[in-house]
Design a protein around this motif. Structure first.
Motif, mmCIF file in Angstrom:
data_model
loop_
_atom_site.group_PDB
_atom_site.id
_atom_site.type_symbol
_atom_site.label_atom_id
_atom_site.label_comp_id
_atom_site.label_asym_id
_atom_site.label_seq_id
_atom_site.Cartn_x
_atom_site.Cartn_y
_atom_site.Cartn_z
ATOM 1 N N UNK A 77 14.016 -9.817 11.910
ATOM 2 C CA UNK A 77 13.290 -11.051 12.968
ATOM 3 C C UNK A 77 11.960 -10.827 12.794
ATOM 4 N N UNK A 78 11.421 -10.068 12.703
ATOM 5 C CA UNK A 78 10.031 -9.467 12.774
ATOM 6 C C UNK A 78 9.517 -9.735 11.765
ATOM 7 N N UNK A 80 11.033 -10.816 9.657
ATOM 8 C CA UNK A 80 11.085 -13.140 8.753
ATOM 9 C C UNK A 80 10.320 -13.872 9.781
ATOM 10 N N UNK A 81 9.393 -13.107 10.821
ATOM 11 C CA UNK A 81 9.040 -14.200 11.484
ATOM 12 C C UNK A 81 7.442 -13.890 10.498
ATOM 13 N N UNK A 82 6.922 -12.704 9.633
ATOM 14 C CA UNK A 82 5.857 -12.718 8.743
ATOM 15 C C UNK A 82 5.695 -13.556 7.665
ATOM 16 N N UNK A 83 7.023 -13.241 7.013
ATOM 17 C CA UNK A 83 6.885 -14.759 5.610
ATOM 18 C C UNK A 83 7.184 -15.327 6.352
ATOM 19 N N UNK A 84 7.479 -16.163 7.156
ATOM 20 C CA UNK A 84 7.797 -17.952 7.733
ATOM 21 C C UNK A 84 5.945 -18.131 7.578
ATOM 22 N N UNK A 193 16.793 -9.500 3.451
ATOM 23 C CA UNK A 193 16.206 -8.595 4.179
ATOM 24 C C UNK A 193 16.825 -7.208 4.504
ATOM 25 N N UNK A 194 18.235 -8.061 5.043
ATOM 26 C CA UNK A 194 19.394 -6.803 4.908
ATOM 27 C C UNK A 194 19.912 -6.069 4.543
#
Length: 329
Positions: A77-78, A80-84, A193-194
């Protein structure tokens, strides 16, 4: 996780027959554990004063002697948030550049003269000048070149990364009116990411082995090598520095856009390509006005001489007519 611990009570208390507690206190021993983290070949021995401790953000609670395998799931999640967030900021930059280079010019709103301003309210002047500024950067070559490089930073292969931006579910928006904005397939990005976190780290953050740091005086061959080897974040950073850098290179030049338009609060605000061009134009206008003034005076002198000659000729003509008239009488 292999556990080998002696879990004795910190206070071993013996009760007497009368119910009182004896002074026979036995000190407990440290908990002992052998931990083998993911990716490690050997166990690491750990000794702690309590059965609960934290290592590398992983909490351990030892409850019995034995051996256990712990399955750890990656928290995506972290990142993912940075990339978004990064893609969102990138899209904002792309939109601003696109708006500038595609904006239509308002030809009927010409720059106001001081005389025109004197007869207008401040609010009217602002509205007029805002309209006059529209389209000034339409088709600007520097902005179009910058936009092209930003797009390439995402899609050009990053050497040794082993993964591309499309593998992450990131692609250009199909709507052509948005001109190069990116969109994210969140499900595909989470899976990437996983499954390939190390490759994704390389794709975005990898540094060049040939030229490790940004250099405004870099030679073309080295610049090409650095571009191929560095990750997307590094590429975008290099592009922004090339165009907006406020420090000077060996030739005394700042970023391309700074050199062209300047930046408020910097010496470039009054010394840039646009301001220099305006000063040159003002100088040429002054020279042309002087030539016009000289030519105008020249014409005045010629017309004055012509008028004098015509007056003299008219005077002579009148005298002659008088003479001829006098002879007839």
């Amino acid at each position: 996780l292999s556990i080998d611990s002696n879990l004795k009570s910190l206070l071993a208390m013996d009760k007497r027959e009368d119910g009182t507690v004896s002074d026979n206190i036995v000190k407990g021993e440290n908990s002992q554990a052998k931990i083998k983290a993911p990716g490690m070949e050997d166990f690491v021995e750990v000794s702690k004063e309590t059965n609960f401790f934290v290592i590398d953000n992983m909490a351990y609670s030892l409850v019995s002697k034995g051996s256990n395998n712990i399955s750890i799931k990656k928290d995506v999640e972290k990142p993912l948030g940075h990339i978004k967030d990064f893609v969102e900021k990138y899209n904002e930059v792309i939109e601003k550049i696109n708006n500038q280079i595609s904006e239509k010019k308002q030809y009927k709103f010409l720059p106001l003269t001081e005389e025109q301003k004197s007869g207008m309210k401040e609010e009217e002047i602002k509205k007029w000048e805002d309209k006059a500024k529209q389209g000034l950067l339409r088709g600007d070559s520097n902005l179009e070149d910058m936009l092209s490089k930003l797009r390439s930073s995402f899609y050009d292969t990053v050497k040794d990364a082993g993964i591309s931006i499309t593998d992450l579910g990131i692609s250009t928006v199909s709507d052509t009116t948005k001109r190069g904005k990116l969109e994210i397939n969140e499900k595909k990005l989470k899976e990437a990411l996983e499954n390939n976190p190390e490759k994704i780290i390389k794709l975005f953050t990898k540094q060049s082995d040939t030229v490790k740091y940004y250099n405004p005086d870099i030679l073309p061959n080295d610049k090409e090598a650095r571009w191929k080897e560095e990750g997307i974040f590094q590429r975008v950073n290099d592009i922004l520095l090339d165009y907006t850098r406020t420090t000077r290179n060996s030739n005394g030049k700042k970023g391309l856009l700074i050199e062209k338009a300047g930046i408020k609060g910097d010496f470039s605000e009054i010394n840039n390509i646009f301001s220099t061009d305006l000063r040159d134009r003002d100088k040429r206008i002054g020279e042309m006005e002087k030539k016009l003034f000289d030519r105008e005076n020249g014409y005045y002198r010629k017309f004055a001489a012509l008028e004098k000659a015509m007056n003299k000729m008219n005077s002579q003509s009148a005298w002659l007519m008088q003479q001829f008239g006098g002879g007839q009488s």
